[in-house]
Design a protein around this motif. Structure first.
Motif, PDB file in Angstrom:
ATOM      1  N   ALA A   1     113.021  29.663 169.804  1.00 17.59           N
ATOM      2  CA  ALA A   1     114.295  30.589 169.045  1.00 17.59           C
ATOM      3  C   ALA A   1     115.932  31.484 169.652  1.00 17.59           C
ATOM      4  CB  ALA A   1     113.677  32.026 169.104  1.00 17.59           C
ATOM      5  N   VAL A   2     115.977  31.386 171.100  1.00 20.27           N
ATOM      6  CA  VAL A   2     117.291  31.838 171.678  1.00 20.27           C
ATOM      7  C   VAL A   2     118.211  30.671 171.319  1.00 20.27           C
ATOM      8  CG1 VAL A   2     117.984  33.008 173.974  1.00 20.27           C
ATOM      9  CG2 VAL A   2     115.555  33.754 173.125  1.00 20.27           C
ATOM     10  N   ARG A   3     117.644  29.467 172.058  1.00 21.03           N
ATOM     11  CA  ARG A   3     118.460  28.353 171.606  1.00 21.03           C
ATOM     12  C   ARG A   3     119.036  28.139 170.233  1.00 21.03           C
ATOM     13  NH1 ARG A   3     121.026  25.892 175.011  1.00 21.03           N
ATOM     14  NH2 ARG A   3     118.713  25.645 176.217  1.00 21.03           N
TER      15      ARG A   3
ATOM     16  N   ASN B   1     122.475  27.983 169.690  1.00 22.17           N
ATOM     17  CA  ASN B   1     123.132  27.495 168.235  1.00 22.17           C
ATOM     18  C   ASN B   1     123.962  27.818 166.695  1.00 22.17           C
ATOM     19  OD1 ASN B   1     122.868  25.458 170.205  1.00 22.17           O
ATOM     20  ND2 ASN B   1     120.909  24.418 169.130  1.00 22.17           N
ATOM     21  N   ALA B   2     122.991  28.383 166.099  1.00 24.15           N
ATOM     22  CA  ALA B   2     123.882  29.486 165.486  1.00 24.15           C
ATOM     23  C   ALA B   2     125.162  30.435 164.844  1.00 24.15           C
ATOM     24  CB  ALA B   2     123.260  29.690 164.803  1.00 24.15           C
ATOM     25  N   GLY B   3     124.996  30.762 166.648  1.00 23.10           N
ATOM     26  CA  GLY B   3     126.652  31.199 166.758  1.00 23.10           C
ATOM     27  C   GLY B   3     126.157  33.059 167.046  1.00 23.10           C
ATOM     28  N   THR B   4     124.934  33.331 166.261  1.00 17.87           N
ATOM     29  CA  THR B   4     124.442  34.422 166.635  1.00 17.87           C
ATOM     30  C   THR B   4     124.884  35.082 167.368  1.00 17.87           C
ATOM     31  OG1 THR B   4     122.163  33.561 165.487  1.00 17.87           O
ATOM     32  CG2 THR B   4     123.286  34.549 164.463  1.00 17.87           C
ATOM     33  N   VAL B   5     124.076  34.646 168.481  1.00 22.18           N
ATOM     34  CA  VAL B   5     123.814  34.988 169.963  1.00 22.18           C
ATOM     35  C   VAL B   5     125.251  34.271 171.342  1.00 22.18           C
ATOM     36  CG1 VAL B   5     121.842  35.594 169.506  1.00 22.18           C
ATOM     37  CG2 VAL B   5     122.387  33.695 171.638  1.00 22.18           C
TER      38      VAL B   5
END
Ligand SMILES: C[C@@]1(CC(=O)O)c2cc3[nH]c(cc4nc(cc5[nH]c(cc(n2)[C@H]1CCC(=O)O)[C@@](C)(CC(=O)O)[C@@H]5CCC(=O)O)C(CC(=O)O)=C4CCC(=O)O)c(CCC(=O)O)c3CC(=O)O
Ligand SMILES: NC(=O)C1=CN([C@@H]2O[C@H](COP(=O)(O)OP(=O)(O)OC[C@H]3O[C@@H](n4cnc5c(N)ncnc54)[C@H](O)[C@@H]3O)[C@@H](O)[C@H]2O)C=CC1
Length: 160
Positions: free
Chosen positions: A56-58, A62-66
């Protein structure tokens, strides 16, 4: 009143306004993954420091949210943070993160040993414009259950 093992006073509840503010999570495993979305929902600028991460962190990275730093914690990683969470599976690392946070007056959750930390994570729910947050004396199952009962009450036509 009993405030839970290790606490002489109850926690002070606060609605942190984190939009655009830096939050640093050290240790990107299961606990971090469970708590990540609430930080993202709050609009925080989240950085995760962790050599390995939960899927979920990955995905969020990847989505650029973190922002993901795929390495071990190093002193200075909390620089400019408003809030932090020490959630590695290594107590000595969590202790070092908390020490840096405390020196900088950054509130910090310590996932492996709550009374040592300076913030706790409540069980949270939302109903329309109401946010419910429950801390239940360091008993997560009870906080979850109480949160669910409160949400049920809010959804009922009488209370909602
Ligand atoms: C004190 C607190 C401080 C903090 O970490 O912020 C803390 C501490 C600890 N939790 C531990 C274990 C687990 N916690 C959960 C779940 C939740 N934990 C949450 C909050 C809090 N947990 C903070 C305040 C709680 C309060 O006072 O009410 C919730 C409410 C919110 C959230 O995490 O989002 C969420 C449920 C809500 C939801 O699901 O919505 C699960 C279940 C699971 O993982 O599925 C387990 C696995 C075992 C089990 O089932 O008991 C351990 C032992 C670790 C070890 O063994 O080393 C510690 C360490 C300690 O107590 O010192
Ligand atoms: N507060 C809570 O609700 C809960 C707390 N825990 C406690 O929280 C801790 C973490 O639990 P999980 O997320 O399930 O573990 P996990 O094993 O899924 O994740 C630990 C993460 O820490 C990272 N890590 C290890 N050394 C690091 C370092 N030097 N710098 C940065 N990151 C590092 C690992 O790469 C891994 O991604 C455990 O100590 C456990 O006792 C466990 C369950 C619930």
């Amino acid at each position: 009143m009993n405030h839970g093992p290790g606490l002489s006073h109850p926690p002070y509840p606060s609605g942190l306004i984190l939009a655009g503010r830096r939050v640093v999570i050290v240790g990107g495993g299961r606990v971090a993954a469970r708590r990540l979305q609430a930080f993202i929902d709050a609009g925080a600028a989240v950085t995760v420091v962790s050599p390995e991460v939960d899927p979920a962190v990955r995905e969020a990275a990847n989505a650029g949210t973190v922002t993901l730093l795929e390495r071990e914690y190093a002193p200075g990683d909390l620089s400019a943070a408003w809030y932090a969470m020490a959630s590695t599976d290594r107590p000595a690392v969590n202790a070092a993160v908390l020490e840096e946070a405390t020196a900088a007056r950054i509130f910090c959750v310590r996932a492996d040993d709550a009374p040592l930390g300076t913030a706790w994570t409540p069980a949270v729910g939302h109903h329309q414009e109401t946010t419910v947050a429950v801390l239940a004396n360091r008993d997560p199952e009870r906080s979850r259950r109480t949160r669910d009962r409160l949400l049920e009450a809010l959804r009922s036509p009488i209370d909602g």
